[in-house]
Design a protein around this motif. Structure first.
Motif, short mmCIF file in Angstrom:
data_model
loop_
_atom_site.label_atom_id
_atom_site.label_comp_id
_atom_site.label_asym_id
_atom_site.label_seq_id
_atom_site.Cartn_x
_atom_site.Cartn_y
_atom_site.Cartn_z
N UNK A 86 0.81 -1.21 0.00
CA UNK A 86 0.00 0.00 0.00
C UNK A 86 0.85 1.27 0.00
N UNK A 87 2.15 1.13 0.32
CA UNK A 87 3.00 2.32 0.22
C UNK A 87 3.27 2.66 -1.25
N UNK A 88 2.97 1.71 -2.13
CA UNK A 88 3.14 1.95 -3.56
C UNK A 88 1.83 2.37 -4.23
N UNK A 89 0.72 2.03 -3.57
CA UNK A 89 -0.58 2.29 -4.18
C UNK A 89 -1.00 3.73 -3.90
N UNK A 90 -1.28 4.48 -4.93
CA UNK A 90 -1.55 5.90 -4.74
C UNK A 90 -3.00 6.27 -5.04
N UNK A 91 -3.79 5.36 -5.53
CA UNK A 91 -5.21 5.67 -5.65
C UNK A 91 -6.02 4.41 -5.34
N UNK A 92 -7.27 4.61 -5.03
CA UNK A 92 -8.08 3.45 -4.70
C UNK A 92 -9.22 3.32 -5.70
N UNK A 93 -9.77 2.14 -5.73
CA UNK A 93 -10.88 1.86 -6.60
C UNK A 93 -11.70 0.78 -5.89
N UNK A 94 -12.98 0.72 -6.19
CA UNK A 94 -13.81 -0.24 -5.46
C UNK A 94 -13.25 -1.66 -5.57
N UNK A 95 -12.73 -2.01 -6.74
CA UNK A 95 -12.20 -3.36 -6.91
C UNK A 95 -11.08 -3.66 -5.94
N UNK A 96 -10.24 -2.65 -5.70
CA UNK A 96 -9.13 -2.80 -4.77
C UNK A 96 -9.64 -3.06 -3.36
N UNK A 97 -10.69 -2.32 -2.98
CA UNK A 97 -11.26 -2.48 -1.64
C UNK A 97 -11.85 -3.88 -1.48
N UNK A 104 -1.36 -7.68 -8.51
CA UNK A 104 -1.47 -7.57 -9.95
C UNK A 104 -2.62 -6.63 -10.36
N UNK A 105 -3.72 -6.71 -9.60
CA UNK A 105 -4.84 -5.81 -9.89
C UNK A 105 -4.41 -4.36 -9.71
N UNK A 106 -3.64 -4.10 -8.62
CA UNK A 106 -3.17 -2.73 -8.37
C UNK A 106 -2.31 -2.24 -9.52
N UNK A 107 -1.48 -3.10 -10.07
CA UNK A 107 -0.65 -2.72 -11.23
C UNK A 107 -1.54 -2.47 -12.44
N UNK A 108 -2.50 -3.36 -12.68
CA UNK A 108 -3.33 -3.28 -13.86
C UNK A 108 -4.14 -1.98 -13.92
N UNK A 109 -4.65 -1.54 -12.73
CA UNK A 109 -5.45 -0.31 -12.75
C UNK A 109 -4.56 0.92 -12.63
N UNK A 110 -3.24 0.71 -12.75
CA UNK A 110 -2.31 1.83 -12.69
C UNK A 110 -2.37 2.57 -11.37
N UNK A 111 -2.71 1.84 -10.30
CA UNK A 111 -2.76 2.48 -8.99
C UNK A 111 -1.35 2.58 -8.40
N UNK A 112 -0.42 1.85 -9.02
CA UNK A 112 0.94 1.78 -8.49
C UNK A 112 1.80 2.80 -9.22
#
Lengths: 200, 200, 200, 200
Positions: free
Chosen positions: A70-81, A135-143
């Protein structure tokens, strides 16, 4: 930015903290034995200590990696939650196979095997969900564009393989399953600081 | 602004985290059976797994919506805090009907029905309190001028209706009550990201 | 800067909070006695109250010092996180020896001794890990240039010595072991504000 | 400024959250009764529900007031932290008298009285410690110059008096002790918003 995910992290931290602290409540105090028998009774509890230690390390290291992730994830999306809730589901499930293995580690061989397989499969499920989340976090460009995203992906990808091997080990020996799961936790805790980077 | 409600959210997160993590402690490890009997005993525990899963999903999704709701609330008032405590009351109550249903799902029909009705009524109460909280927040103008407030209100308003139906279902079958409560949780978890908006 | 360690502190706070709150669940409500017998039964529970109090004070004071320690730490490193997990391991372990001592404090002398030694050794382990964590933080220069770092180091260094003495005391008397561990907690709670500084 | 006390509040929130959520685990699921007997068994559990409700309200309202109190406190001092730990001690103690009263509310009169007196005295102790904490905060000038400090002091000062009366009530009736403690909680929850101010 990081505030986006702050409450997800706070809730997850709470779940990790409760799950890791409650593990000790599966170690039951021996009742009154014949006088002087407590020492032996405590020694006989070693499967409980070992299961406590292995699961503590696993949950602790999962928290550590969740924290890193989560220190790499900079945005959230419902799927992530939702995926994060799925991860918390398998984490909160872990105290059950832990208690199961502690209870049956000295039981008949068939029951040892059953308990070991449930335990190893649970860890395998955690590894799978953790990878899906990453992988989902990478795919949605949240990373963010960190150079070490590739390195981390590679390291995490080993997880499901290692834990699939653990399931095979559990088929043969529940004892080794516990010992090796503790070693796996050490592997996922220590290397990143040695191999990859120094957080400063 | 958002700091206004920060400590309410932190306390609520704590309660949600503890409640969701403790659900697994209602799943009891089978005692020593005849050698090799553990596998059967674990399979026989399915009502406990199902109840764990349904309640985990319900509390998880309640947290998710609580999180969404408070992301819209920009000021606090004593009434909001008290209603939030009322919501936490029904949330912390849930582990009891969960354990009740797990214990009696394979019992005599009359007891299944009793346990199912208690479980469904508890979920119905949560849906009611959640709606009251949301409407109160709108009434005191604590909610910002987001376009989707109306949409959310409509979606939440379905809750009490769905859970009233669940009470009727529980009257006929405790099994279906559990399965459908899990599906309801999925409904409240997934649609908003599909139908309404993308949080970025 | 301080945000660096924010999530470590949040997770640790969660673990401390759960561990300290769960201590009371080791004090069991007396079952139905002969009418009027509850008063006596409650008085007979004094070892449980004493163990609850001593462990509450110990965990509370550990939290206090953890809080102080991290107020000096301005950067994090993987090693620090892992050592912190090690500290949490020994903290979450403490409810077990607490329950053990409460259960066996009025048992046969040999069992009292066993329980007392396990309890004192656990506190000794906490003191050791806490010192290792503090010294590591100094070594990696994570600690700012506060004048009182030296003073704190000296105060903490007494910990392992005091708790080594406690192990010896526990060998002779489990009762005194509990009483003195509570006094130790008072010592680690109070002096800094009197001797060293006033946080303002 | 408010960051000064942030970690004390976070830790306290954790303790309050765990204590309030664990109350439900003192309500035990009735075992398998004669078929159809569950409904009666659930009704017979009313002392447990009542005790759960009264203690939930008490802890919830204590959190509410702790929250209010710390919103006025702008600096911390070791004494404040230690007094806060003392408050948490009596809060974490509360689940024990709650379970005690639930268990013995339908027992012999002498035991009801004993359980009621322990419960009321525990609430009395909470009221005393809360007042000491508040007065200490005023004495060290940690409280800002809010006009309503005097009003709050007056309101809190009633606490020990009300709970001393509760001890007397408990001497005569454990049932009324529970009911009135729930009403007291309502009083401490609601009035401030009506009488004193509107937080906006």
């Amino acid at each position: 930015m990081t505030n986006e995910t702050a409450r997800i992290e706070a809730f997850s931290d709470g779940v990790f903290a409760v799950a890791i602290t409650l593990l000790i409540f599966q170690v039951h105090v021996p009742p009154h034995e014949p006088p002087g028998g407590l020492r032996i009774a405590l020694i006989d509890l070693w499967p409980s200590y070992l299961a406590f230690l292995a699961s503590f390390m696993t949950i602790g290291v999962m928290w550590l990696n969740h924290h890193r992730l989560f220190s790499f994830i900079t945005k959230k999306q419902d799927g992530l939650i939702v995926l994060n809730l799925l991860l918390l589901l398998v984490i909160t499930w872990l105290p059950f196979p832990t208690a199961l293995l502690a209870e049956h580690l000295r039981g008949p061989h068939a029951d040892q095997q059953t308990a070991g397989l449930v335990y190893a499969t649970s860890l395998f499920a955690i590894a799978i969900v953790f990878n899906v989340l990453w992988r989902y976090a990478i795919r949605i460009d949240a990373v963010g564009d960190h150079a070490n995203v590739v390195g981390i992906s590679r390291q995490y990808a080993i997880g499901p393989v290692l834990y699939a091997v653990l399931v095979v080990i559990a088929y043969f020996s529940a004892d080794w399953c516990l010992v090796i799961s503790a070693l796996y936790a050490l592997y996922f805790a220590l290397p990143p600081s040695l191999l990859r980077r120094r957080m400063e």
